[in-house]
Write a protein that holds these residues in place. Structure first.
Motif, PDB file in Angstrom:
ATOM      1  N   ALA A  83     -29.951  -1.159-118.188  1.00  0.00           N
ATOM      2  CA  ALA A  83     -31.161  -0.364-118.439  1.00  0.00           C
ATOM      3  C   ALA A  83     -31.547  -0.420-119.924  1.00  0.00           C
ATOM      4  N   ILE A  84     -30.578  -0.301-120.816  1.00  0.00           N
ATOM      5  CA  ILE A  84     -30.903  -0.316-122.253  1.00  0.00           C
ATOM      6  C   ILE A  84     -31.448  -1.682-122.666  1.00  0.00           C
ATOM      7  N   GLU A  85     -30.864  -2.746-122.150  1.00  0.00           N
ATOM      8  CA  GLU A  85     -31.384  -4.091-122.466  1.00  0.00           C
ATOM      9  C   GLU A  85     -32.831  -4.242-121.993  1.00  0.00           C
ATOM     10  N   ARG A  86     -33.098  -3.718-120.801  1.00  0.00           N
ATOM     11  CA  ARG A  86     -34.440  -3.874-120.232  1.00  0.00           C
ATOM     12  C   ARG A  86     -35.478  -2.999-120.947  1.00  0.00           C
ATOM     13  N   PRO A 103     -34.712  -9.915-116.821  1.00  0.00           N
ATOM     14  CA  PRO A 103     -33.787  -9.315-115.840  1.00  0.00           C
ATOM     15  C   PRO A 103     -32.505 -10.122-115.613  1.00  0.00           C
ATOM     16  N   ASP A 104     -32.618 -11.438-115.380  1.00  0.00           N
ATOM     17  CA  ASP A 104     -31.408 -12.217-115.075  1.00  0.00           C
ATOM     18  C   ASP A 104     -30.477 -12.284-116.282  1.00  0.00           C
ATOM     19  N   LEU A 105     -31.039 -12.394-117.484  1.00  0.00           N
ATOM     20  CA  LEU A 105     -30.207 -12.429-118.685  1.00  0.00           C
ATOM     21  C   LEU A 105     -29.579 -11.059-118.941  1.00  0.00           C
ATOM     22  N   ALA A 106     -30.334  -9.990-118.656  1.00  0.00           N
ATOM     23  CA  ALA A 106     -29.806  -8.635-118.857  1.00  0.00           C
ATOM     24  C   ALA A 106     -28.613  -8.389-117.931  1.00  0.00           C
ATOM     25  N   LEU A 107     -28.721  -8.847-116.687  1.00  0.00           N
ATOM     26  CA  LEU A 107     -27.602  -8.655-115.757  1.00  0.00           C
ATOM     27  C   LEU A 107     -26.400  -9.485-116.190  1.00  0.00           C
ATOM     28  N   ASN A 108     -26.663 -10.731-116.589  1.00  0.00           N
ATOM     29  CA  ASN A 108     -25.578 -11.603-117.047  1.00  0.00           C
ATOM     30  C   ASN A 108     -24.840 -10.954-118.215  1.00  0.00           C
ATOM     31  N   THR A 109     -25.595 -10.423-119.167  1.00  0.00           N
ATOM     32  CA  THR A 109     -24.981  -9.835-120.356  1.00  0.00           C
ATOM     33  C   THR A 109     -24.239  -8.544-120.004  1.00  0.00           C
ATOM     34  N   ALA A 110     -24.848  -7.732-119.138  1.00  0.00           N
ATOM     35  CA  ALA A 110     -24.189  -6.479-118.749  1.00  0.00           C
ATOM     36  C   ALA A 110     -22.874  -6.780-118.032  1.00  0.00           C
ATOM     37  N   ALA A 111     -22.887  -7.743-117.102  1.00  0.00           N
ATOM     38  CA  ALA A 111     -21.651  -8.123-116.399  1.00  0.00           C
ATOM     39  C   ALA A 111     -20.649  -8.709-117.384  1.00  0.00           C
TER      40      ALA A 111
ATOM     41  N   ALA B   5     -33.794  -5.667-107.110  1.00  0.00           N
ATOM     42  CA  ALA B   5     -32.960  -6.629-106.383  1.00  0.00           C
ATOM     43  C   ALA B   5     -31.611  -6.809-107.086  1.00  0.00           C
ATOM     44  N   LEU B   6     -31.637  -6.897-108.411  1.00  0.00           N
ATOM     45  CA  LEU B   6     -30.388  -7.118-109.153  1.00  0.00           C
ATOM     46  C   LEU B   6     -29.496  -5.873-109.104  1.00  0.00           C
ATOM     47  N   ILE B   7     -30.118  -4.701-109.193  1.00  0.00           N
ATOM     48  CA  ILE B   7     -29.321  -3.462-109.111  1.00  0.00           C
ATOM     49  C   ILE B   7     -28.703  -3.333-107.718  1.00  0.00           C
ATOM     50  N   ALA B   8     -29.490  -3.668-106.690  1.00  0.00           N
ATOM     51  CA  ALA B   8     -28.960  -3.594-105.316  1.00  0.00           C
ATOM     52  C   ALA B   8     -27.799  -4.573-105.144  1.00  0.00           C
ATOM     53  N   ALA B   9     -27.931  -5.771-105.717  1.00  0.00           N
ATOM     54  CA  ALA B   9     -26.850  -6.774-105.603  1.00  0.00           C
ATOM     55  C   ALA B   9     -25.589  -6.276-106.320  1.00  0.00           C
ATOM     56  N   THR B  10     -25.781  -5.637-107.470  1.00  0.00           N
ATOM     57  CA  THR B  10     -24.628  -5.122-108.216  1.00  0.00           C
ATOM     58  C   THR B  10     -23.929  -4.019-107.423  1.00  0.00           C
ATOM     59  N   LEU B  11     -24.733  -3.109-106.868  1.00  0.00           N
ATOM     60  CA  LEU B  11     -24.151  -2.023-106.060  1.00  0.00           C
ATOM     61  C   LEU B  11     -23.375  -2.599-104.879  1.00  0.00           C
ATOM     62  N   THR B  12     -23.932  -3.634-104.262  1.00  0.00           N
ATOM     63  CA  THR B  12     -23.253  -4.260-103.114  1.00  0.00           C
ATOM     64  C   THR B  12     -21.913  -4.840-103.545  1.00  0.00           C
ATOM     65  N   PHE B  13     -21.893  -5.492-104.705  1.00  0.00           N
ATOM     66  CA  PHE B  13     -20.632  -6.081-105.184  1.00  0.00           C
ATOM     67  C   PHE B  13     -19.568  -4.992-105.358  1.00  0.00           C
ATOM     68  N   PHE B  14     -19.958  -3.878-105.962  1.00  0.00           N
ATOM     69  CA  PHE B  14     -18.954  -2.841-106.211  1.00  0.00           C
ATOM     70  C   PHE B  14     -18.536  -2.121-104.919  1.00  0.00           C
ATOM     71  N   LEU B  15     -19.475  -2.008-103.968  1.00  0.00           N
ATOM     72  CA  LEU B  15     -19.092  -1.446-102.665  1.00  0.00           C
ATOM     73  C   LEU B  15     -18.092  -2.367-101.967  1.00  0.00           C
ATOM     74  N   LEU B  16     -18.342  -3.673-102.093  1.00  0.00           N
ATOM     75  CA  LEU B  16     -17.404  -4.663-101.529  1.00  0.00           C
ATOM     76  C   LEU B  16     -16.019  -4.518-102.182  1.00  0.00           C
ATOM     77  N   SER B  17     -16.023  -4.284-103.483  1.00  0.00           N
ATOM     78  CA  SER B  17     -14.751  -4.145-104.209  1.00  0.00           C
ATOM     79  C   SER B  17     -13.983  -2.913-103.724  1.00  0.00           C
ATOM     80  N   ILE B  18     -14.727  -1.842-103.438  1.00  0.00           N
ATOM     81  CA  ILE B  18     -14.056  -0.625-102.934  1.00  0.00           C
ATOM     82  C   ILE B  18     -13.500  -0.901-101.529  1.00  0.00           C
ATOM     83  N   ALA B  19     -14.284  -1.620-100.720  1.00  0.00           N
ATOM     84  CA  ALA B  19     -13.802  -1.980 -99.381  1.00  0.00           C
ATOM     85  C   ALA B  19     -12.569  -2.881 -99.481  1.00  0.00           C
TER      86      ALA B  19
END
Lengths: 595, 36
Positions: A83-86, A103-111, B5-19
């Motif tokens: 969120a902060i990156e965005r 968005p894709d770079l923000a997710l990559n960096t956050a992960a 879409a990216l937030i939903a994908a991230t949430l799915t990954f972490f739900l999978l990790s809990i499972a």
């Protein structure tokens, strides 16, 4: 190779060896809540943190609770970073008025920063505001490192406890790792870095007038060339020293500047270079002493240290030897190519290296940063000779257990210890035991899960990238085996949570940003979970008294077996891919072909 | 839209990790005959 070079390498390692014991003992006392000299300073602050946050210090967690709390903590911090990156363009501390991150770079960096990887698909000084760097990236540098230490301590407790269902409290372990270990060390360390010339300010970038204006020709998307005369240069500034300290100590590795520790404002002198390499190995080395002390078998801790040291020296020997050779392809310009002083390549291959560090310290830095999961660089790995570049890649492929990341290196190494005692048990036909605990089928299943997820992610993603010309191959700057090495290195670095890059690959594309983010998350969390399952399983077991058939885990034989298991598992898994990448490139270079 | 879409994908990954955590725990219980 020179005697001076080897002296510097041995001096560096002696420093790590000398400091491992006092810090390791201190950490054992901190995590077992025994009295230390720092109690009058930190204990009141720690109590205040628990009171404010409502943490019950005495609450103990089962491995599942420990794991789920860690996952939720990571998820929340990842989303806040995203969120902060965005939104950074609308937030303060952005004197360069940098735009919101895509968005894709923000997710990559956050992960990347949540998983302690610090892979950077962006140029920091033109992409991230000071607020983003300090509030989110530096924050992750502390807490992803603290999380790694907490997880290693949980595994050690699993080994040391008997008939217990719990492994400690994640919040308490995180607080202690941050407050008692990382913060005070970083305060001193950042001050030392400032003394060497590392910058620390909030100023807008300086503008310098060029003595010699440069003409630059660029080609636009429409194919038209435009030429402009550049008369000024931007010199990036920022709060670098404070970031740099935790970047190295927490084995994070994400640079404040694009060229990382090769930048003169991040790593100005040979002394700052020594401090940076030392700080990468300091906590991982000390954690082996913490292991020995907490399981009440100090010799076992030193046996693990010895295995790490053996693999470290093997790596640095190969890397230094490879880089100290002249590049044979320069025969075309110099018939008597040699590494001798005064020749065209004095000392060896200097391409991509800083003159102030030279060949020995560049090869050493590359080995240290990939032995650990740091990923900071003081030279460009892509410019190393093929066998020199092979070493960083192999170090990561072995699981970064050679000292490794803070915490992550030790728990990775302990998984190999479990496998080693299992193999030793098979050899003598007895149920394997580890420090009085029987290693049973569930433990080995979890250990194998840990070992197999790693290559599955690296080789799987690399294969997919290689099969897709428009997504994977189009980002490459080099063809042939070197191109393969660049893709293989990217996914190895991401899954291993290392973060260093082989360069030559334009990774800031939606495909690479999203696939590398997935590799980082899988490489961190899908490996932590089976590791914690082993910790939970070991904690519940009864102690078995030693017998003549018990395999001792404090002897040189154990160290040799452990090193053998790590090498065999790594070689069996990755040799085919390596033989098509850096090994083939080395052979073709000898035949006069470069890529 | 991309953010969601990216937030939903991230949430799915972490739900999978809990499972995944729960799955490993169940496997552990099965291997120890249900005794803890």
């Amino acid at each position: 190779m020179t005697a001076n070079g080897w002296f510097q390498i041995c001096f560096f390692f002696a420093l790590v060896l000398v400091c491992a014991k006092p810090l390791g003992v201190y950490m054992a006392r901190v995590f077992e809540r025994e009295r230390t000299f720092a109690d009058p300073f930190f204990r009141p602050i720690e109590r205040l943190i628990y009171r404010v946050t409502g943490i019950d210090e005495s609450h103990e967690m089962r491995w599942t609770e420990y794991s789920i709390v860690m996952l939720i903590f990571s998820l929340v911090t990842l989303l806040v970073t995203y969120a902060i990156e965005r939104l950074q363009h609308f937030l303060p501390l952005n004197p360069q008025h940098l735009a919101n991150v895509a968005p894709d770079l923000a997710l990559n960096t956050a992960a990347s920063f949540t998983t302690n990887t610090n892979w950077q698909s962006y140029v920091p000084e033109t992409t991230m505001s000071y607020l983003t760097q300090m509030l989110t990236l530096a924050y992750h540098n502390f807490f992803s490192a603290a999380s790694g230490i907490a997880l290693a301590i949980a595994l050690i407790r699993g080994i040391s406890r008997k008939e217990s269902k719990t492994l400690g409290n994640f919040w308490v372990d995180m607080t202690r790792a941050s407050l008692w270990v990382l913060l005070p060390t970083c305060l001193i360390y950042a001050t030392l870095l400032v003394s060497q010339g590392v910058v620390q300010n909030f100023r807008p970038y300086d503008q310098a007038t060029l003595v010699q204006p440069q003409s630059v020709t660029t080609t636009g998307a429409d194919g038209k060339s435009t030429t402009q005369v550049v008369t000024t240069q931007s010199i990036a500034q920022g709060p670098v020293a404070s970031q740099e300290a935790i970047k190295m100590l927490g084995t994070n590795g994400g640079g404040f500047f694009n060229t990382n520790s090769a930048h003169p404002f991040e790593n100005p002198t040979p002394l700052s270079n020594l401090m940076q390499m030392f700080s990468i190995f300091l906590i991982p080395g000390a954690l082996t002493v913490t292991l020995g002390r907490m399981v009440k078998a100090p010799a076992h801790g030193w046996a693990v240290f010895a295995a790490m040291a053996t693999l470290f020296f093997a790596g640095v020997l190969v890397a230094y030897h490879a880089e100290a050779q002249p590049n044979p392809l320069l025969h075309a310009v110099n018939q008597h190519v040699s590494a001798a002083p005064g020749s065209i390549q004095p000392g060896g291959n200097m391409e991509g290296k800083e003159v102030r560090f030279g060949i020995a310290n560049s090869a050493l830095f590359a080995t240290v940063t990939t032995d650990a999961s740091c990923g900071a660089v003081n030279g460009m790995h892509d410019s190393f000779m093929p066998l020199g570049g092979l070493v960083p890649m192999v170090n990561i492929m072995l699981g970064e257990v050679i000292f490794g990341g803070v915490g992550a290196g030790l728990y990775g190494m302990l998984i190999f210890v479990v496998l080693s005692v299992f193999i030793a048990g098979l050899m003598v036909g007895r149920t394997p035991e580890y420090l009085g605990k029987k290693i049973e089928s569930f433990d080995v299943k979890m250990a194998m899960l840990y070992v197999l997820i790693f290559p599955l992610s690296i080789l799987g993603f690399s294969a997919v990238a290689l099969m897709m010309p428009n997504l994977g191959l189009s980002a490459l700057a080099n063809a042939g085996p070197h191109g393969l090495s660049e893709i293989l290195y990217a996914y190895t670095s991401a899954t291993g949570n290392n973060g260093s890059a082989f360069a030559g690959i334009s990774a800031n594309t939606p495909w690479y940003n999203l696939s590398l983010a997935t590799a980082m998350l899988v490489g961190r969390f899908f490996m932590i979970i089976p590791m914690l399952a082993i910790a939970g399983s070991l904690a519940q077991k009864k102690l078995v008294p030693p017998s003549p058939g018990t395999f001792p885990v404090h002897t040189p034989l154990f160290t040799v077996l452990l090193v053998g298991v790590i090498l065999i598992v790594g070689a069996l898994t990755f040799f085919p891919a390596l033989s098509l990448g850096p090994i083939l490139e080395h052979l073709l270079m000898q035949a006069g072909k470069s890529f | 839209m991309a953010d969601l879409a990216l937030i939903a994908a991230t949430l799915t990954f972490f739900l999978l990790s809990i499972a995944y955590t729960t799955g490993c725990d169940r496997l552990g219980e099965k291997n120890s005959g249900g005794k803890k």
